[in-house]
Motif scaffolding. Structure first.
Motif, PDB file in Angstrom:
ATOM      1  N   HIS A  21       5.255  13.178   5.434  1.00  0.00           N
ATOM      2  CA  HIS A  21       5.670  13.178   6.847  1.00  0.00           C
ATOM      3  C   HIS A  21       7.101  12.682   7.019  1.00  0.00           C
ATOM      4  O   HIS A  21       7.782  13.044   7.970  1.00  0.00           O
ATOM      5  CB  HIS A  21       4.720  12.334   7.694  1.00  0.00           C
ATOM      6  N   GLN A  22       7.544  11.897   6.059  1.00  0.00           N
ATOM      7  CA  GLN A  22       8.879  11.310   6.190  1.00  0.00           C
ATOM      8  C   GLN A  22      10.002  12.259   5.777  1.00  0.00           C
ATOM      9  O   GLN A  22      11.132  12.089   6.200  1.00  0.00           O
ATOM     10  CB  GLN A  22       8.953  10.007   5.378  1.00  0.00           C
ATOM     11  N   VAL A  23       9.689  13.244   4.924  1.00  0.00           N
ATOM     12  CA  VAL A  23      10.777  14.121   4.440  1.00  0.00           C
ATOM     13  C   VAL A  23      10.592  15.605   4.734  1.00  0.00           C
ATOM     14  O   VAL A  23      11.570  16.355   4.714  1.00  0.00           O
ATOM     15  CB  VAL A  23      11.017  13.972   2.907  1.00  0.00           C
ATOM     16  N   HIS A 117      -2.594  10.510  -0.090  1.00  0.00           N
ATOM     17  CA  HIS A 117      -2.652  10.066   1.312  1.00  0.00           C
ATOM     18  C   HIS A 117      -1.575   9.011   1.533  1.00  0.00           C
ATOM     19  O   HIS A 117      -1.640   7.932   0.954  1.00  0.00           O
ATOM     20  CB  HIS A 117      -4.035   9.478   1.623  1.00  0.00           C
ATOM     21  N   HIS A 118      -0.594   9.354   2.351  1.00  0.00           N
ATOM     22  CA  HIS A 118       0.476   8.391   2.654  1.00  0.00           C
ATOM     23  C   HIS A 118       0.586   8.272   4.185  1.00  0.00           C
ATOM     24  O   HIS A 118       1.421   8.930   4.810  1.00  0.00           O
ATOM     25  CB  HIS A 118       1.803   8.843   2.026  1.00  0.00           C
ATOM     26  N   PHE A 119      -0.277   7.494   4.760  1.00  0.00           N
ATOM     27  CA  PHE A 119      -0.324   7.151   6.198  1.00  0.00           C
ATOM     28  C   PHE A 119      -0.754   8.278   7.141  1.00  0.00           C
ATOM     29  O   PHE A 119      -1.406   8.020   8.135  1.00  0.00           O
ATOM     30  CB  PHE A 119       1.020   6.587   6.711  1.00  0.00           C
ATOM     31  N   ILE A 161      -4.259   6.556  -2.457  1.00  0.00           N
ATOM     32  CA  ILE A 161      -3.931   6.147  -1.083  1.00  0.00           C
ATOM     33  C   ILE A 161      -2.749   5.187  -1.139  1.00  0.00           C
ATOM     34  O   ILE A 161      -2.732   4.261  -1.950  1.00  0.00           O
ATOM     35  CB  ILE A 161      -5.137   5.450  -0.401  1.00  0.00           C
ATOM     36  N   ASN A 162      -1.770   5.434  -0.288  1.00  0.00           N
ATOM     37  CA  ASN A 162      -0.631   4.525  -0.195  1.00  0.00           C
ATOM     38  C   ASN A 162      -0.929   3.391   0.782  1.00  0.00           C
ATOM     39  O   ASN A 162      -1.285   3.636   1.934  1.00  0.00           O
ATOM     40  CB  ASN A 162       0.604   5.283   0.292  1.00  0.00           C
ATOM     41  N   GLU A 163      -0.790   2.180   0.305  1.00  0.00           N
ATOM     42  CA  GLU A 163      -0.835   0.972   1.136  1.00  0.00           C
ATOM     43  C   GLU A 163      -1.962   0.936   2.160  1.00  0.00           C
ATOM     44  O   GLU A 163      -1.711   0.878   3.376  1.00  0.00           O
ATOM     45  CB  GLU A 163       0.505   0.776   1.849  1.00  0.00           C
ATOM     46  N   PRO A 164      -3.230   0.909   1.683  1.00  0.00           N
ATOM     47  CA  PRO A 164      -4.324   0.784   2.653  1.00  0.00           C
ATOM     48  C   PRO A 164      -4.150  -0.438   3.558  1.00  0.00           C
ATOM     49  O   PRO A 164      -4.510  -0.403   4.738  1.00  0.00           O
ATOM     50  CB  PRO A 164      -5.565   0.625   1.766  1.00  0.00           C
ATOM     51  N   LEU A 218      -0.348  -0.566  -3.641  1.00  0.00           N
ATOM     52  CA  LEU A 218      -0.600  -1.751  -2.819  1.00  0.00           C
ATOM     53  C   LEU A 218       0.710  -2.249  -2.223  1.00  0.00           C
ATOM     54  O   LEU A 218       1.714  -2.349  -2.929  1.00  0.00           O
ATOM     55  CB  LEU A 218      -1.179  -2.843  -3.736  1.00  0.00           C
ATOM     56  N   ASN A 219       0.697  -2.579  -0.943  1.00  0.00           N
ATOM     57  CA  ASN A 219       1.853  -3.287  -0.399  1.00  0.00           C
ATOM     58  C   ASN A 219       1.644  -4.772  -0.673  1.00  0.00           C
ATOM     59  O   ASN A 219       0.747  -5.400  -0.107  1.00  0.00           O
ATOM     60  CB  ASN A 219       1.999  -3.044   1.110  1.00  0.00           C
ATOM     61  N   TYR A 220       2.439  -5.322  -1.593  1.00  0.00           N
ATOM     62  CA  TYR A 220       2.312  -6.735  -1.963  1.00  0.00           C
ATOM     63  C   TYR A 220       3.342  -7.539  -1.181  1.00  0.00           C
ATOM     64  O   TYR A 220       4.535  -7.226  -1.195  1.00  0.00           O
ATOM     65  CB  TYR A 220       2.546  -6.915  -3.465  1.00  0.00           C
ATOM     66  N   ILE A 278       2.461  -1.092  -7.313  1.00  0.00           N
ATOM     67  CA  ILE A 278       2.865  -2.185  -6.427  1.00  0.00           C
ATOM     68  C   ILE A 278       4.100  -1.783  -5.640  1.00  0.00           C
ATOM     69  O   ILE A 278       5.121  -1.399  -6.225  1.00  0.00           O
ATOM     70  CB  ILE A 278       3.148  -3.453  -7.248  1.00  0.00           C
ATOM     71  N   ASN A 279       3.967  -1.820  -4.317  1.00  0.00           N
ATOM     72  CA  ASN A 279       5.125  -1.634  -3.446  1.00  0.00           C
ATOM     73  C   ASN A 279       5.548  -3.034  -3.027  1.00  0.00           C
ATOM     74  O   ASN A 279       4.802  -3.723  -2.327  1.00  0.00           O
ATOM     75  CB  ASN A 279       4.758  -0.839  -2.187  1.00  0.00           C
ATOM     76  N   TYR A 280       6.716  -3.460  -3.465  1.00  0.00           N
ATOM     77  CA  TYR A 280       7.159  -4.808  -3.119  1.00  0.00           C
ATOM     78  C   TYR A 280       8.505  -4.748  -2.413  1.00  0.00           C
ATOM     79  O   TYR A 280       9.465  -4.165  -2.931  1.00  0.00           O
ATOM     80  CB  TYR A 280       7.270  -5.711  -4.366  1.00  0.00           C
ATOM     81  N   THR A 338       5.705   1.066  -7.544  1.00  0.00           N
ATOM     82  CA  THR A 338       5.695   2.381  -6.897  1.00  0.00           C
ATOM     83  C   THR A 338       6.647   2.456  -5.700  1.00  0.00           C
ATOM     84  O   THR A 338       6.917   3.556  -5.215  1.00  0.00           O
ATOM     85  CB  THR A 338       4.255   2.750  -6.487  1.00  0.00           C
ATOM     86  N   GLU A 339       7.126   1.307  -5.209  1.00  0.00           N
ATOM     87  CA  GLU A 339       8.183   1.281  -4.184  1.00  0.00           C
ATOM     88  C   GLU A 339       8.883  -0.066  -4.198  1.00  0.00           C
ATOM     89  O   GLU A 339       8.247  -1.101  -4.405  1.00  0.00           O
ATOM     90  CB  GLU A 339       7.625   1.456  -2.753  1.00  0.00           C
ATOM     91  N   ASN A 340      10.185  -0.005  -3.939  1.00  0.00           N
ATOM     92  CA  ASN A 340      10.993  -1.198  -3.694  1.00  0.00           C
ATOM     93  C   ASN A 340      12.311  -0.674  -3.140  1.00  0.00           C
ATOM     94  O   ASN A 340      12.779   0.361  -3.578  1.00  0.00           O
ATOM     95  CB  ASN A 340      11.224  -1.970  -5.017  1.00  0.00           C
ATOM     96  N   GLU A 384      11.438   6.705   9.390  1.00  0.00           N
ATOM     97  CA  GLU A 384      10.825   5.394   9.107  1.00  0.00           C
ATOM     98  C   GLU A 384       9.739   5.022  10.118  1.00  0.00           C
ATOM     99  O   GLU A 384       9.800   3.977  10.780  1.00  0.00           O
ATOM    100  CB  GLU A 384      11.902   4.314   9.048  1.00  0.00           C
ATOM    101  N   TRP A 385       8.752   5.878  10.240  1.00  0.00           N
ATOM    102  CA  TRP A 385       7.548   5.566  11.020  1.00  0.00           C
ATOM    103  C   TRP A 385       7.867   5.018  12.415  1.00  0.00           C
ATOM    104  O   TRP A 385       8.713   5.613  13.093  1.00  0.00           O
ATOM    105  CB  TRP A 385       6.658   4.593  10.208  1.00  0.00           C
ATOM    106  N   GLU A 386       7.276   3.903  12.818  1.00  0.00           N
ATOM    107  CA  GLU A 386       7.478   3.429  14.205  1.00  0.00           C
ATOM    108  C   GLU A 386       8.904   2.930  14.433  1.00  0.00           C
ATOM    109  O   GLU A 386       9.321   2.700  15.545  1.00  0.00           O
ATOM    110  CB  GLU A 386       6.421   2.363  14.567  1.00  0.00           C
ATOM    111  N   ARG A 387       9.661   2.806  13.323  1.00  0.00           N
ATOM    112  CA  ARG A 387      11.070   2.386  13.452  1.00  0.00           C
ATOM    113  C   ARG A 387      12.012   3.579  13.522  1.00  0.00           C
ATOM    114  O   ARG A 387      13.241   3.423  13.580  1.00  0.00           O
ATOM    115  CB  ARG A 387      11.462   1.474  12.288  1.00  0.00           C
ATOM    116  N   GLY A 388      11.443   4.765  13.520  1.00  0.00           N
ATOM    117  CA  GLY A 388      12.204   5.992  13.708  1.00  0.00           C
ATOM    118  C   GLY A 388      13.403   6.117  12.793  1.00  0.00           C
ATOM    119  O   GLY A 388      13.306   5.917  11.581  1.00  0.00           O
TER     120      GLY A 388
END
Ligand code: BGC
Length: 441
Positions: A21-23, A117-119, A161-164, A218-220, A278-280, A338-340, A384-388
């Motif tokens: 959805h982001q790209v 699944h990413h959000f 699944i991304n960041e449940p 996981l969003n850590y 790990i998304n940190y 997986t993200e930083n 960027e989602w709700e931050r547009g």
């Protein structure tokens, strides 16, 4: 002799991460589109629109950029609402297009890592209550089976699944995501259904593709006591960390979703991860405070002295990256970052953030923690989602009007890191001399 002194293990995966959805642009059949169309939900009333126009073919140039910059992997996601536009219909053309993108990665020598699944959820699923009822589980299973069946000859590395935890916090605990509810019990139910969905996806993928590697991201969040010598702060920080960081992944180890105030048995989830993603990004200090009922009596604040990102979204806590990887060893599986990344339209801080966080990944690798890859968020600025459009996480900037890409200095820095499989003092001197003291004392 390697030119770098901060040197990563052989075969390390170096990439960037993106999400459908982001790209892609033009995703009008999902919950996020509906959210964007609802007044007051996205900053400045921004819309994803065409975003990076990957669905119109721009993925080719962007992946060229990734490959030219010596990356050897890319993490992308599949949009469920495209593949299954309604419960009774598969869109074979959409699947074929995803096959093309993934073949495009392989042609460019980028190992594909694919998130299922990413959000974003299809609108038809939202109408059925999405992840609030366990009716979602067989739907997710069929979707996963379909996608994996179509991509199995090209993809081995799957993120279910991304960041449940972010999905639940964002959508069910007032975090600004659809469906915009505030109900902790319902949130826990959603999390439980995501565990069930993950477990069934894990088994479905392995049935189709025995040598697949399946995990989730996981969003850590690094949650530390504000006053380390004060037991109530220590207790609160540990409790919050347990709930936020451990609930989902713990269920994959024990078959029990333990949210402290409630426990749910999900035995089929036991042993369903081949690696942990790990998304940190950041961390907070937690202070015991009886007036902070909304924060479970643990008031969170920014660690003093942490450099803040451009829009104040991220406090830079590089040590938290090490703590995340150290903590993650208990799950006894290989680890992937997986993200930083950081939002920084002018690229003033990104080089420093990148190198200081990578140094912590390297520290972990030096202790033989099994870290196998790193994905920077993100390749190019995206929605960027709700931050547009108020935040710019890309190595490349995006001019939304013209679709032009703007090369930021970090492109060359990250290219050098990927090429050398490490960081040298020269790189720090050139791109972030302010980190010399920390990285080369
Ligand atoms: C999400 C990404 C998002 C990034 C930066 C992560 O939590 O997985 O989709 O763009 O944070 O906000």
């Amino acid at each position: 002799m390697p030119k770098t002194s901060i040197h990563f293990p052989a075969g390390f995966l170096w990439g960037t991460a993106t999400a459908s959805h982001q790209v892609e642009g033009g995703n009008t059949n999902n919950n996020w589109y509906q959210w964007e169309m609802t007044e007051g939900k996205i900053k400045n009333g921004d819309r994803s629109g065409l975003t990076c126009n990957w669905w119109g073919g721009k993925w080719k140039d962007d992946l060229d950029r990734a490959a030219e910059a010596h990356q050897n992997s890319h993490r992308m996601s599949i949009e469920w609402s495209r593949v299954q536009p309604s419960p009774d219909r598969w869109d074979e053309d959409a699947l074929e297009y995803y096959r093309q993108i993934i073949r495009g990665m392989i042609d460019r020598k980028l190992v594909p890592m694919v998130t299922l699944h990413h959000f974003s959820d299809p609108l038809w699923l939202m109408e059925m209550g999405a992840w609030e009822t366990d009716a979602v589980v067989p739907y997710f299973q069929r979707y996963v089976e379909k996608v994996v069946g179509a991509l199995k000859d090209t993809v081995k590395l799957w993120v279910t699944i991304n960041e449940p935890n972010v999905y639940v916090w964002g959508g069910y605990m007032g975090g600004g995501f659809p469906p915009g509810k505030n109900d902790m019990n319902l949130g826990l139910q959603v999390l439980a259904n995501m565990v069930r969905g993950h477990a069934v996806a894990y088994k479905t993928i392995h049935a189709v593709q025995p040598d697949a590697r399946v995990g989730f991201a996981l969003n850590y969040r690094d949650l530390q006591p504000a006053r380390p010598g004060f037991p109530p702060d220590v207790w609160m920080a540990n409790l919050q960390a347990k709930i936020y960081n451990e609930t989902f992944v713990g269920a994959l180890k024990t078959g029990k979703l333990d949210a402290v105030f409630k426990k749910i048995s999900i035995p089929e989830a036991m042993g369903t991860q081949d690696y942990l993603g790990i998304n940190y990004y950041t961390g907070d200090l937690v202070k015991f405070d009886l007036t902070a009922a909304g924060e479970m009596f643990g008031r969170r604040s920014t660690p003093p002295g942490a450099v803040m990102s451009e829009t104040g979204f991220i406090a830079s806590v590089p040590d938290g990256m090490f703590r995340a990887l150290h903590w993650a060893r208990r799950y006894n599986v290989p680890l992937m970052v997986t993200e930083n990344g950081v939002e920084d339209s002018e690229d003033k801080f990104r080089p420093r953030y990148l190198m200081e966080h990578l140094e912590q990944v390297w520290r972990a690798a030096n202790y033989n923690y099994r870290v196998e890859g790193y994905y920077l968020w993100s390749l190019v600025d995206n929605f960027e989602w709700e931050r547009g459009w108020t935040q710019r996480f890309g190595l490349w900037g995006l001019d939304l009007e013209t679709q032009a890409r703007i090369r930021r200095p970090s492109v060359d820095l990250y290219a050098a890191i990927c090429l050398e499989n490490g960081i040298s003092k020269d790189m720090v001197e050139r791109w972030a001399p302010e980190s010399l003291e920390r990285l080369y004392p």
